[in-house]
Design a protein around this motif. Structure first.
Motif, PDB file in Angstrom:
ATOM      1  N   LYS A 234      65.563  60.617 -15.951  1.00 16.68           N
ATOM      2  CA  LYS A 234      66.266  61.647 -15.196  1.00 16.68           C
ATOM      3  C   LYS A 234      67.633  61.150 -14.750  1.00 16.68           C
ATOM      4  N   PRO A 235      68.692  61.957 -14.943  1.00 15.99           N
ATOM      5  CA  PRO A 235      70.038  61.530 -14.535  1.00 15.99           C
ATOM      6  C   PRO A 235      70.196  61.566 -13.026  1.00 15.99           C
ATOM      7  N   ASP A 236      71.225  60.854 -12.551  1.00 15.85           N
ATOM      8  CA  ASP A 236      71.486  60.819 -11.117  1.00 15.85           C
ATOM      9  C   ASP A 236      71.924  62.185 -10.588  1.00 15.85           C
ATOM     10  N   ASP A 237      72.669  62.943 -11.403  1.00 15.34           N
ATOM     11  CA  ASP A 237      73.145  64.263 -10.984  1.00 15.34           C
ATOM     12  C   ASP A 237      72.139  65.333 -11.413  1.00 15.34           C
ATOM     13  N   LEU A 238      70.893  65.150 -11.013  1.00 13.17           N
ATOM     14  CA  LEU A 238      69.829  66.041 -11.463  1.00 13.17           C
ATOM     15  C   LEU A 238      70.047  67.466 -10.986  1.00 13.17           C
ATOM     16  N   ASP A 240      72.595  69.190 -11.005  1.00 12.76           N
ATOM     17  CA  ASP A 240      73.455  69.940 -11.910  1.00 12.76           C
ATOM     18  C   ASP A 240      72.681  70.543 -13.064  1.00 12.76           C
ATOM     19  N   ASP A 241      71.460  70.074 -13.276  1.00 12.50           N
ATOM     20  CA  ASP A 241      70.707  70.515 -14.446  1.00 12.50           C
ATOM     21  C   ASP A 241      69.476  71.322 -14.081  1.00 12.50           C
ATOM     22  N   GLU A 242      69.084  71.347 -12.821  1.00  9.03           N
ATOM     23  CA  GLU A 242      67.835  71.988 -12.455  1.00  9.03           C
ATOM     24  C   GLU A 242      68.051  72.988 -11.326  1.00  9.03           C
ATOM     25  N   ASP A 243      67.241  74.020 -11.329  1.00  6.69           N
ATOM     26  CA  ASP A 243      67.222  74.975 -10.225  1.00  6.69           C
ATOM     27  C   ASP A 243      66.220  74.483  -9.201  1.00  6.69           C
ATOM     28  N   ASP A 244      66.612  73.470  -8.452  1.00  9.32           N
ATOM     29  CA  ASP A 244      65.693  72.917  -7.472  1.00  9.32           C
ATOM     30  C   ASP A 244      65.562  73.872  -6.294  1.00  9.32           C
ATOM     31  N   THR A 245      64.387  73.915  -5.708  1.00  8.92           N
ATOM     32  CA  THR A 245      64.189  74.718  -4.518  1.00  8.92           C
ATOM     33  C   THR A 245      64.930  74.080  -3.357  1.00  8.92           C
ATOM     34  N   PRO A 356      94.503  67.518 -30.161  1.00 10.07           N
ATOM     35  CA  PRO A 356      95.031  66.183 -29.841  1.00 10.07           C
ATOM     36  C   PRO A 356      94.881  65.781 -28.374  1.00 10.07           C
ATOM     37  N   SER A 357      93.843  66.231 -27.687  1.00 11.94           N
ATOM     38  CA  SER A 357      93.600  65.813 -26.305  1.00 11.94           C
ATOM     39  C   SER A 357      92.106  65.687 -26.089  1.00 11.94           C
ATOM     40  N   ALA A 358      91.722  64.893 -25.073  1.00 11.86           N
ATOM     41  CA  ALA A 358      90.304  64.653 -24.819  1.00 11.86           C
ATOM     42  C   ALA A 358      89.593  65.941 -24.413  1.00 11.86           C
ATOM     43  N   ASP A 359      90.219  66.744 -23.541  1.00  9.80           N
ATOM     44  CA  ASP A 359      89.594  68.003 -23.124  1.00  9.80           C
ATOM     45  C   ASP A 359      89.495  68.990 -24.275  1.00  9.80           C
ATOM     46  N   GLY A 360      90.544  69.041 -25.105  1.00 11.98           N
ATOM     47  CA  GLY A 360      90.499  69.943 -26.253  1.00 11.98           C
ATOM     48  C   GLY A 360      89.439  69.537 -27.266  1.00 11.98           C
ATOM     49  N   TRP A 389      73.439  65.549 -24.016  1.00  6.47           N
ATOM     50  CA  TRP A 389      74.548  64.956 -24.743  1.00  6.47           C
ATOM     51  C   TRP A 389      75.901  65.627 -24.521  1.00  6.47           C
ATOM     52  N   TYR A 390      75.969  66.927 -24.278  1.00  4.98           N
ATOM     53  CA  TYR A 390      77.258  67.623 -24.276  1.00  4.98           C
ATOM     54  C   TYR A 390      77.764  68.000 -22.888  1.00  4.98           C
ATOM     55  N   ARG A 391      76.944  67.945 -21.889  1.00  7.60           N
ATOM     56  CA  ARG A 391      77.435  68.291 -20.551  1.00  7.60           C
ATOM     57  C   ARG A 391      78.209  67.105 -19.970  1.00  7.60           C
ATOM     58  N   LYS A 392      78.974  67.389 -18.916  1.00 13.13           N
ATOM     59  CA  LYS A 392      79.720  66.328 -18.244  1.00 13.13           C
ATOM     60  C   LYS A 392      78.758  65.294 -17.681  1.00 13.13           C
ATOM     61  N   GLY A 393      79.138  64.055 -17.779  1.00 15.69           N
ATOM     62  CA  GLY A 393      78.269  62.965 -17.350  1.00 15.69           C
ATOM     63  C   GLY A 393      77.490  62.352 -18.492  1.00 15.69           C
ATOM     64  N   ARG A 394      77.216  63.145 -19.536  1.00 13.08           N
ATOM     65  CA  ARG A 394      76.549  62.619 -20.726  1.00 13.08           C
ATOM     66  C   ARG A 394      77.506  62.541 -21.912  1.00 13.08           C
ATOM     67  N   TRP A 395      78.421  63.485 -22.002  1.00 19.08           N
ATOM     68  CA  TRP A 395      79.391  63.511 -23.104  1.00 19.08           C
ATOM     69  C   TRP A 395      80.184  62.208 -23.176  1.00 19.08           C
ATOM     70  N   GLU A 396      80.588  61.682 -22.021  1.00 27.16           N
ATOM     71  CA  GLU A 396      81.444  60.499 -22.006  1.00 27.16           C
ATOM     72  C   GLU A 396      80.725  59.245 -22.493  1.00 27.16           C
ATOM     73  N   LEU A 397      79.392  59.271 -22.539  1.00 30.35           N
ATOM     74  CA  LEU A 397      78.641  58.067 -22.878  1.00 30.35           C
ATOM     75  C   LEU A 397      78.597  57.768 -24.372  1.00 30.35           C
ATOM     76  N   TRP A 398      78.774  58.771 -25.214  1.00 29.10           N
ATOM     77  CA  TRP A 398      78.553  58.530 -26.638  1.00 29.10           C
ATOM     78  C   TRP A 398      79.725  58.900 -27.540  1.00 29.10           C
ATOM     79  N   VAL A 399      80.812  59.429 -26.977  1.00 29.77           N
ATOM     80  CA  VAL A 399      81.984  59.758 -27.797  1.00 29.77           C
ATOM     81  C   VAL A 399      83.117  58.793 -27.466  1.00 29.77           C
ATOM     82  N   ARG A 400      83.950  58.518 -28.449  1.00 29.89           N
ATOM     83  CA  ARG A 400      85.063  57.615 -28.189  1.00 29.89           C
ATOM     84  C   ARG A 400      86.316  58.349 -27.735  1.00 29.89           C
ATOM     85  N   SER A 401      86.317  59.682 -27.794  1.00 31.32           N
ATOM     86  CA  SER A 401      87.481  60.435 -27.330  1.00 31.32           C
ATOM     87  C   SER A 401      87.602  60.425 -25.810  1.00 31.32           C
ATOM     88  N   ALA A 402      86.553  59.988 -25.099  1.00 38.42           N
ATOM     89  CA  ALA A 402      86.609  59.966 -23.635  1.00 38.42           C
ATOM     90  C   ALA A 402      87.482  58.839 -23.102  1.00 38.42           C
TER      91      ALA A 402
END
Length: 692
Positions: A234-238, A240-245, A356-360, A389-402
């Motif tokens: 489970k990620p630290d920013d849980l 952001d991914d769950e509808d916690d009560t 030609p940009s990281a955000d793009g 893999w594609y949300r913020k916090g995970r995207w930066e871990l596996w792509v070199r464009s970050a």
């Protein structure tokens, strides 16, 4: 045992492997067994490493005796119930620091190296794309109940290494880019796509739509979410991914909280040729449950809304719904993996392939994968890919464009090679060695080879043999020479636009190349001499390869094409010498968080649950012993049939333990498929070593 056999073993050179020695002794002395020979050899070797009966204490004393070779670390902030022993390799880290080669570091750990089951961690440094061990840490958190025990211990270990050797890496495969090994990314995603399990990571379309407006709110999985399925835990920013009560701020003991699942979209109804919806009526009382009547047929009683995905099975008087829809069709699995590979390789420094940009680049990659999933109705696949893999916090871990620069390596193969050398070259003769023996092997055998290798690299000489250089250079030479012979069509030049001065090309081959090469670039420079492959330097930014022999064929006035850099190009900055002046400051005080308090509460729950399972097994075992006197075969059959899963687990764990405790035969392999069920089972030490 004959005295002359004992004398023969003691007079044998220490470099002889114990297995070869045992074979020689048994041939010369027919009445001596291999076990006897190995026991005498073990007693002989103990004088080199054994300093105390307690293994951890003995290893610490041994490290102090090697004071000229190692720096003993004293980590600050380690929980009191964690066993840890850390040290640095002075003769390796010192020369590397003098060369200011602090750009890239790896840290990885390995299991099954010692009889106490301590995890062995290593920090690896890079010189000319070759790996060198800088520091080691032996750690055990098995008996610890402290929250974040492993994170705190590793933080303390890394702080010691940074303060002692001035480590400030740019890539670590908040100032370094954490990079997940691409091999492990490909392996994890590939296994999940092949799985038949539909329930996947929790998905919040509203959160995703906040970042990308093209994501639809109704494109969500039709199956129930699995709140525990996250790659790597489970990620630290849980949140952001769950509808916690929401938390109960009133602490009312009588309060009941209900959480209703979100409504799932229904599939469109089928229509006939005139556009009229087809309605299927459920079977009436005239239908025979155990046999098909003359008046019914299979097509009359299908569930219309789930006709494509599900079918109904008749089991007794009940109808069971079984899913037939795969998580990801076979024909799309390779396409998803290939698309992820492209997304991981693209970078702003490589023009002509995407934005030609990281955000793009992230916008382009997310939209491309989302469109693929929508076009093929891969709802669960999209939820899994976004959440892991594609949300913020995970995207930066596996792509070199970050990161603004490109790392030289994409995998942890240097670390894997280090562990393979330790296990296959040295530890294969020892089954679960003592901690002090493991430390002695690392210091006197493993790291000795790295010290010799480093000295050779840093000593100027007229080396001409490629075998004396890092192995990647020979592979680089073969790849370059192969690309020189490839045919190039005239029309592709305008399409790919290779740029020799910046050493970039927009062709697909350049994007995924290990060495950032392609035939268009290689054939646009003059033929390089043999010395080029021994001297060329690879950079993290453009131009990626730099050497005076790289001279463009199309513009002779440029001189050495990659030697003179324009002021407008990104520079490959070195780490300044005063970067780590504040490393001697007091370590930051750890502030307790809500996660720590939650861990304290869950620790007691874990112990209680484990104790209940143990008590249940013990009570059932006593009951089984009582059943034996009745000799009821039916009870034995029921036990073997219903308990087969538990017995397989028990058998795998016991086999793993026997292999770990054995002094002969092959040791248990980490990824042995026969022991997959026992992956998390830690074998007990041998009886003679359980108190050490």
């Amino acid at each position: 045992m004959p005295a002359d056999a004992i004398e023969f073993i003691h007079n044998t050179q220490d470099g002889v492997s114990p297995s070869d020695l045992a074979d020689t002794v048994t041939e010369l002395f027919k009445n001596v067994s291999r076990a006897q020979a190995l026991n005498i050899w073990r007693e002989k070797m103990e004088k080199y490493y054994k300093r105390d009966e307690n293994q951890l204490k003995s290893a610490a004393i041994l490290l102090r005796e090697f004071g000229d070779d190692v720096d003993i670390f004293e980590p600050v902030g380690v929980p009191a119930d964690v066993e840890v022993l850390a040290w640095g390799m002075k003769k390796i880290a010192g020369p590397l620091r003098a060369e200011s080669l602090r750009r890239r570091r790896w840290m990885q750990h390995v299991y099954n190296t010692n009889s106490r089951n301590l995890e062995l961690y290593a920090i690896m440094g890079e010189l000319d794309n070759a790996g060198f061990p800088l520091a080691y840490c032996l750690m055990s958190t098995a008996t610890s109940i402290s929250p974040d025990k492993r994170k705190k211990t590793l933080t303390a270990f890394l702080s010691c290494a940074k303060a002692r050797y001035g480590l400030q890496p740019k890539f670590a495969h908040p100032h370094a880019k954490i990079s997940i090994c691409w091999w492990h990314v490909d392996d994890a995603v590939g296994k999940r796509l092949k799985s038949s399990k539909l329930s996947t990571t929790r998905y919040k379309p509203a959160k995703a739509r906040e970042e990308f407006s093209f994501i639809a709110l109704d494109f969500i999985p039709t199956s129930k979410a699995d709140k525990d399925e996250y790659e790597g835990g489970k990620p630290d920013d849980l949140s952001d991914d769950e509808d916690d009560t929401p938390p109960d701020l009133t602490h009312n003991p009588s309060r009941l909280t209900f959480k209703l699942p979100a409504p799932q979209p229904s599939l469109p109804r089928r229509t006939d040729a005139h556009g009229i919806p087809i309605i299927r009526l459920p079977p009436g009382p005239f239908v025979e449950i155990y046999g098909q009547s003359d008046s019914d047929s299979d097509d009359d009683f299908e569930d219309s809304e789930d006709e494509v995905a599900d079918e109904l099975e008749v089991v007794g008087q009940k109808r069971k719904r079984t899913s037939k829809r795969p998580f990801c069709p076979i024909e799309l699995q390779s396409r998803v993996l290939q698309m992820m590979k492209e997304h991981s390789h693209v970078h702003a420094l490589i023009p002509g392939y995407c934005h030609p940009s990281a955000d793009g680049i992230r916008y382009w990659a997310v939209k491309q994968m989302y469109d693929l999933c929508v076009a093929n109705d891969l709802r669960e696949v999209w939820a899994y890919l976004w959440g892991n893999w594609y949300r913020k916090g995970r995207w930066e871990l596996w792509v070199r464009s970050a990161h603004p620069t490109i790392p030289r390596l994409r995998t942890t193969m240097i670390c894997e090679s280090h562990w393979r050398k330790l296990k296959q070259d040295y530890l294969h003769e020892y089954h679960s060695p003592r901690l002090d023996l493991l430390v002695w092997i690392i210091l006197t055998k493993l790291c000795k080879t790295y010290t010799t290798k480093l000295t050779k690299f840093l000593t100027p000489s007229c080396r001409t043999r490629m075998s004396e250089l890092p192995s990647w250079r020979d592979t680089f030479r073969k790849t370059w020479r192969s690309l020189e012979k490839r045919d190039i069509s005239d029309r592709v030049h305008d399409t790919y636009r290779p740029d020799v001065n910046r050493w970039v090309c927009s062709c697909p081959a350049f994007l995924v190349s290990r060495f950032l090469l392609c035939k268009h670039l290689v054939q646009r420079v003059q033929v390089v001499p043999a010395t080029f492959f021994r001297e060329v330097k690879r950079r993290h930014t453009v131009p990626f390869w730099q050497h005076p022999a790289l001279i463009s064929l199309h513009d002779g006035n440029d001189g050495p094409a990659l030697q003179a850099l324009g002021a407008d190009l990104p520079q490959d900055l070195d780490v300044p010498e005063d970067e780590d002046e504040d490393d001697d400051q007091e370590p930051a005080v750890y502030i307790e968080t809500a996660a720590d308090r939650e861990f304290d509460a869950s620790a007691a729950t874990f112990e209680a649950e484990f104790d209940r399972e143990i008590q249940r097994v013990e009570e059932f075992l006593a009951g089984l012993k009582y059943q034996k006197q009745f000799r009821d075969r039916r009870m034995l059959d029921a036990l073997q049939k219903k308990g087969s899963g538990f017995f397989r687990l028990a058998q795998a764990c016991l086999v793993k333990e026997r292999k770990a405790q054995s002094t002969s035969g092959q040791a248990a392999q980490t990824w042995d498929p026969q022991l997959a069920d026992a992956m998390y089972y830690r074998p007990r030490p041998r009886v003679a070593e359980r108190e050490t």
